[in-house]
Design a protein around this motif. Structure first.
Motif, mmCIF file in Angstrom:
data_model
loop_
_atom_site.group_PDB
_atom_site.id
_atom_site.type_symbol
_atom_site.label_atom_id
_atom_site.label_comp_id
_atom_site.label_asym_id
_atom_site.label_seq_id
_atom_site.Cartn_x
_atom_site.Cartn_y
_atom_site.Cartn_z
ATOM 1 N N GLY A 257 13.735 -21.356 -112.267
ATOM 2 C CA GLY A 257 12.674 -20.629 -112.953
ATOM 3 C C GLY A 257 11.642 -19.940 -112.089
ATOM 4 O O GLY A 257 10.582 -19.563 -112.591
ATOM 5 N N PHE A 258 11.897 -19.745 -110.805
ATOM 6 C CA PHE A 258 10.958 -18.954 -109.995
ATOM 7 C C PHE A 258 11.676 -18.392 -108.765
ATOM 8 O O PHE A 258 12.743 -18.872 -108.403
ATOM 9 N N PRO A 259 11.097 -17.334 -108.160
ATOM 10 C CA PRO A 259 11.819 -16.610 -107.103
ATOM 11 C C PRO A 259 12.048 -17.449 -105.834
ATOM 12 O O PRO A 259 11.424 -18.495 -105.642
ATOM 13 N N ILE A 380 18.831 -25.994 -103.481
ATOM 14 C CA ILE A 380 18.908 -25.835 -102.017
ATOM 15 C C ILE A 380 18.082 -24.634 -101.540
ATOM 16 O O ILE A 380 17.465 -24.667 -100.475
ATOM 17 N N ASP A 381 17.983 -23.586 -102.366
ATOM 18 C CA ASP A 381 17.199 -22.411 -101.963
ATOM 19 C C ASP A 381 15.691 -22.654 -102.062
ATOM 20 O O ASP A 381 14.899 -21.896 -101.501
ATOM 21 N N HIS A 382 15.307 -23.700 -102.783
ATOM 22 C CA HIS A 382 13.878 -24.030 -102.850
ATOM 23 C C HIS A 382 13.505 -25.139 -101.868
ATOM 24 O O HIS A 382 12.383 -25.630 -101.897
ATOM 25 N N CYS A 386 13.893 -31.647 -98.976
ATOM 26 C CA CYS A 386 12.472 -31.966 -98.937
ATOM 27 C C CYS A 386 11.688 -30.759 -98.470
ATOM 28 O O CYS A 386 12.053 -30.107 -97.491
ATOM 29 N N ARG A 387 10.625 -30.428 -99.192
ATOM 30 C CA ARG A 387 9.786 -29.302 -98.779
ATOM 31 C C ARG A 387 8.320 -29.676 -98.873
ATOM 32 O O ARG A 387 7.949 -30.618 -99.575
ATOM 33 N N LEU A 388 7.503 -28.908 -98.199
ATOM 34 C CA LEU A 388 6.067 -29.076 -98.311
ATOM 35 C C LEU A 388 5.570 -28.229 -99.483
ATOM 36 O O LEU A 388 6.017 -27.097 -99.670
#
Ligand SMILES: Nc1nc2c(c(=O)[nH]1)N[C@H]1C(S)=C(S)[C@@H](COP(=O)(O)O)O[C@H]1N2
Ligand SMILES: [Mo]
Length: 409
Positions: A257-259, A380-382, A386-388
């Motif tokens: 739901g987002f770019p 995986i593209d977001h 794990c991301r900040l």
């Protein structure tokens, strides 16, 4: 005894005025002829009003641009640390920055059209002051066009240049503002007079039938500004997303739901991000170095936060994130109070693979190492695994595919 009168010292003649006087009689033909341009629309009253609008939009771009720059400048991250609240602050300032920049494009085009006959002023300069003032107009126009065009191209995710965009855009902005201040100073009295004069009265020749009036020209310029704004602002202002015909991004289009800014494939992390051997390493100025698997991280207490992703290139989108607080990880590792954190990812090339977190944001209640977004495991593209995701922070610093935290005291 009668005094002899002292000889009067004549001030030296202004060389530009001297030349101007000689040139006056030799007016070239064509556009240099008097009355070559209709005086009705190429009028200082129109120019002054467009100039005022441009001054507002340029100063808005400059102010919000400085905020964006200092957010990202490693030199200022340490001591000019941006606060962690309001969480949406950067979303507003960067949205305004890009929107005002886009709106400036038609404004500048209209203004240049109203003044271009001045290029054929004869003599080219009346005196030295006039020559100096005119000499600054060239750089002003060139720099303004460079800023608007390079900025626009950047929002379209096209990077045809070799130079570092942020640094160049920053220094060119100071130059624009410098020459703009000179220009405004030189035009101050004329502009004030023109703004005080009504658009359509005091006019010896009325608008011919069927021709555009001065007010008509300003209304057209305003409509052009409105049109480009309405068709692009939807990239950051969700209620207008249906109208965002010219936006490079729509805030709710993309996985989950987002770019996506850079995909996992483009970043070259497709395999490393999915590897079962993935671990998060916490090192640097800590009492206990950590080396945790995804399962271990997910067994720690999880927190949910609604936070926006705000790409510096003009789009933004809100999402609900779930993960562990960065400050809980810092506590677990025994990081010193006021520590800053260097976040690195699996991405080995390109400049956005790592970022710095100032001590305020690193210890903020809203700063997460996220594993889920909008109720699902991160795509995986977001940034899987794990991301900040941190409050009031440019998208370019919301590092995806994290595998290392280096704590600095
Ligand atoms: N490792 C890494 N993280 C990154 C990037 C990147 O290129 N590499 N791009 C950043 C940029 S510019 C933005 S706007 C956000 C966008 O996050 P999203 O792709 O999940 O929407 O990710 C940021 N995180
Ligand atoms: Mo971005």
């Amino acid at each position: 005894m009668a005094r002899r009168p002292r000889p009067q010292l004549k001030p030296p003649e202004d060389p530009v005025a001297f030349v101007a006087k000689r040139l006056e009689a030799r007016r070239p033909p064509g556009p240099f002829k008097e009355g070559a341009f209709s005086a009705r629309l190429h009028d200082e009253r129109v120019t002054a009003r467009l100039g005022l609008a441009l001054a507002v939009s340029f100063l808005t771009c400059f102010g919000t641009g400085l905020i964006s720059h200092f957010h990202q400048d490693p030199w200022t991250i340490g001591f000019l640390s941006s606060p962690a609240s309001p969480v949406w602050f950067y979303r507003i300032t960067q949205g305004v920055h890009v929107t005002a920049g886009i709106a400036s494009i038609p404004l500048l085009l209209f203004k240049l059209w109203t003044v271009y006959p001045l290029l054929f002023t004869w003599p080219p300069a009346r005196n030295t002051v006039h020559a100096t003032e005119r000499a600054f107009v060239g750089p002003l126009v060139a720099l303004a066009i460079f800023q608007l065009v390079s900025g626009l191209i950047n929002t379209m995710r096209w990077y045809p240049w070799e130079f570092n965009f942020r640094i160049t855009h920053y220094w060119a902005a100071w130059m624009v503002i410098g020459v703009l201040v000179i220009h405004i100073g030189a035009k101050w009295h004329q502009t004030r007079r023109a703004l005080k004069t009504k658009l359509e009265t005091g006019d010896d020749e009325p608008t011919p039938e069927g021709a555009m009036s001065r007010r008509g020209l300003l209304v057209t310029a305003a409509a052009a500004v409105g049109a480009v704004t309405v068709t692009t602002v939807g990239q950051t202002f969700r209620p207008l997303k249906e109208l965002a015909a010219l936006s490079p991004r729509i805030p709710d289009v993309g996985p989950q739901g987002f770019p996506v800014n850079r995909t996992a494939k483009a970043a070259g992390v497709l395999e490393t991000a999915r590897a079962p051997t993935w671990r998060l390493e916490v090192s640097g100025a800590v009492r206990n170095r950590l080396d945790l698997s995804l399962a271990e991280l997910r067994s720690l207490p999880q927190t949910e936060r609604e936070l926006p992703i705000t790409c510096v290139e003009g789009w933004s989108a809100g999402a609900v994130w779930r993960g562990i607080r960065l400050r809980d990880v810092l506590e677990l590792a025994g990081a010193p109070e006021g520590a800053t954190v260097s976040v690195s990812s699996l991405q080995t090339s390109g400049s956005f693979g790592s970022s710095e977190v100032n001590s305020i944001v690193a210890h903020a209640d809203d700063t997460l190492l996220a594993f889920e977004v909008n109720g699902e495991t991160l795509h995986i593209d977001h940034g899987y695994p794990c991301r900040l995701i941190a409050p009031n922070r440019p998208g370019v610093q919301q590092t995806k595919w994290i595998n290392k935290l280096e704590v600095k005291s």
